[in-house]
Design a protein around this motif. Structure first.
Motif, mmCIF file in Angstrom:
data_model
loop_
_atom_site.group_PDB
_atom_site.id
_atom_site.type_symbol
_atom_site.label_atom_id
_atom_site.label_comp_id
_atom_site.label_asym_id
_atom_site.label_seq_id
_atom_site.Cartn_x
_atom_site.Cartn_y
_atom_site.Cartn_z
ATOM 1 N N LEU A 18 -20.849 -4.908 43.734
ATOM 2 C CA LEU A 18 -21.521 -6.121 44.203
ATOM 3 C C LEU A 18 -22.574 -5.801 45.257
ATOM 4 O O LEU A 18 -23.700 -6.297 45.199
ATOM 5 C CB LEU A 18 -20.485 -7.097 44.757
ATOM 6 N N ILE A 19 -22.222 -4.950 46.218
ATOM 7 C CA ILE A 19 -23.165 -4.641 47.297
ATOM 8 C C ILE A 19 -24.409 -3.944 46.761
ATOM 9 O O ILE A 19 -25.525 -4.271 47.161
ATOM 10 C CB ILE A 19 -22.477 -3.820 48.403
ATOM 11 N N TRP A 20 -24.253 -2.976 45.844
ATOM 12 C CA TRP A 20 -25.439 -2.314 45.295
ATOM 13 C C TRP A 20 -26.208 -3.259 44.376
ATOM 14 O O TRP A 20 -27.417 -3.430 44.514
ATOM 15 C CB TRP A 20 -25.090 -1.033 44.535
ATOM 16 N N TRP A 120 -23.904 6.780 35.854
ATOM 17 C CA TRP A 120 -24.947 7.652 35.313
ATOM 18 C C TRP A 120 -26.267 7.511 36.049
ATOM 19 O O TRP A 120 -27.010 8.470 36.180
ATOM 20 C CB TRP A 120 -25.155 7.385 33.821
ATOM 21 N N ASN A 121 -26.615 6.316 36.508
ATOM 22 C CA ASN A 121 -27.916 6.076 37.125
ATOM 23 C C ASN A 121 -27.713 5.496 38.517
ATOM 24 O O ASN A 121 -27.436 4.311 38.660
ATOM 25 C CB ASN A 121 -28.743 5.120 36.263
ATOM 26 N N PRO A 125 -28.781 -0.639 38.141
ATOM 27 C CA PRO A 125 -27.537 -1.394 38.318
ATOM 28 C C PRO A 125 -26.349 -0.484 37.992
ATOM 29 O O PRO A 125 -26.422 0.335 37.081
ATOM 30 C CB PRO A 125 -27.652 -2.533 37.304
ATOM 31 N N ILE A 126 -25.273 -0.627 38.745
ATOM 32 C CA ILE A 126 -24.125 0.261 38.553
ATOM 33 C C ILE A 126 -22.906 -0.517 38.079
ATOM 34 O O ILE A 126 -22.760 -1.711 38.357
ATOM 35 C CB ILE A 126 -23.786 1.048 39.839
ATOM 36 N N ASP A 127 -22.037 0.188 37.368
ATOM 37 C CA ASP A 127 -20.776 -0.388 36.913
ATOM 38 C C ASP A 127 -19.583 0.338 37.523
ATOM 39 O O ASP A 127 -18.521 -0.237 37.687
ATOM 40 C CB ASP A 127 -20.703 -0.333 35.382
#
Length: 168
Positions: A18-20, A120-121, A125-127
């Protein structure tokens, strides 16, 4: 003594995402390495507060990029056939090449130590759906001991291994 910590890791993962994804990534000026490094500092402090503090392991984080440093968190495969993508490079080699080999892990056939959540990135956006682990034992392929691997978080449970004298 072992204590299950999967729920603490799950809550941490949700807050870190959420923060990123809502705090940093929407601003194009923050999609760069300096901001990603600042986010990593914030994420490490959150890990201390949301995971380490509740299990009595505060002040043990030694490396903001290796959240598992200083604490023995074991990752247990809970789903048969979970893919473990192994870093083919030697453990002391700085670059990582994931998926060579790729093994299908069987519960109880390996011992994995939590290092960090992985995506991966780092600038997109991150999961954080993957865990980076250190392979401490691998019955299927003992030559992989010491290598890092990636495994899907939802196919695992995470346990804190604590000394008998330590509060957990």
């Amino acid at each position: 003594m072992m204590r299950e910590c999967t729920d603490l890791f799950l809550r941490y993962r949700e807050v870190a995402r959420l923060i990123w994804n809502l705090g940093f990534w929407p601003n194009p000026d923050l999609r760069e390495w300096e901001a990603a490094n600042l986010y990593q500092e914030v994420a490490a402090r959150m890990f201390e507060g949301m995971v380490l503090l509740p299990v009595g392991c505060e002040n043990r984080l030694k490396d903001r990029y290796d959240l598992g440093s200083g604490t023995d968190f074991r990752v247990e495969i809970t789903a048969p056939g979970a893919k473990l993508l192994v870093n083919k490079n030697p453990p002391d080699f700085p670059a990582k090449h994931w998926g060579s080999p790729k093994i299908y892990a069987t519960p109880g056939k390996q011992q994995l130590r939590f290092k960090r959540f992985f995506d991966w990135n780092r600038l997109g956006p991150i999961d954080l759906a993957l865990l980076e682990v250190e392979i401490e034992r691998c019955d299927e392929n003992p030559a992989l001991v010491g290598h890092d691997g990636l495994v899907e978080f939802w196919k695992c449970a995470i346990w804190l291994v604590a000394d008998e004298e330590e509060p957990a």
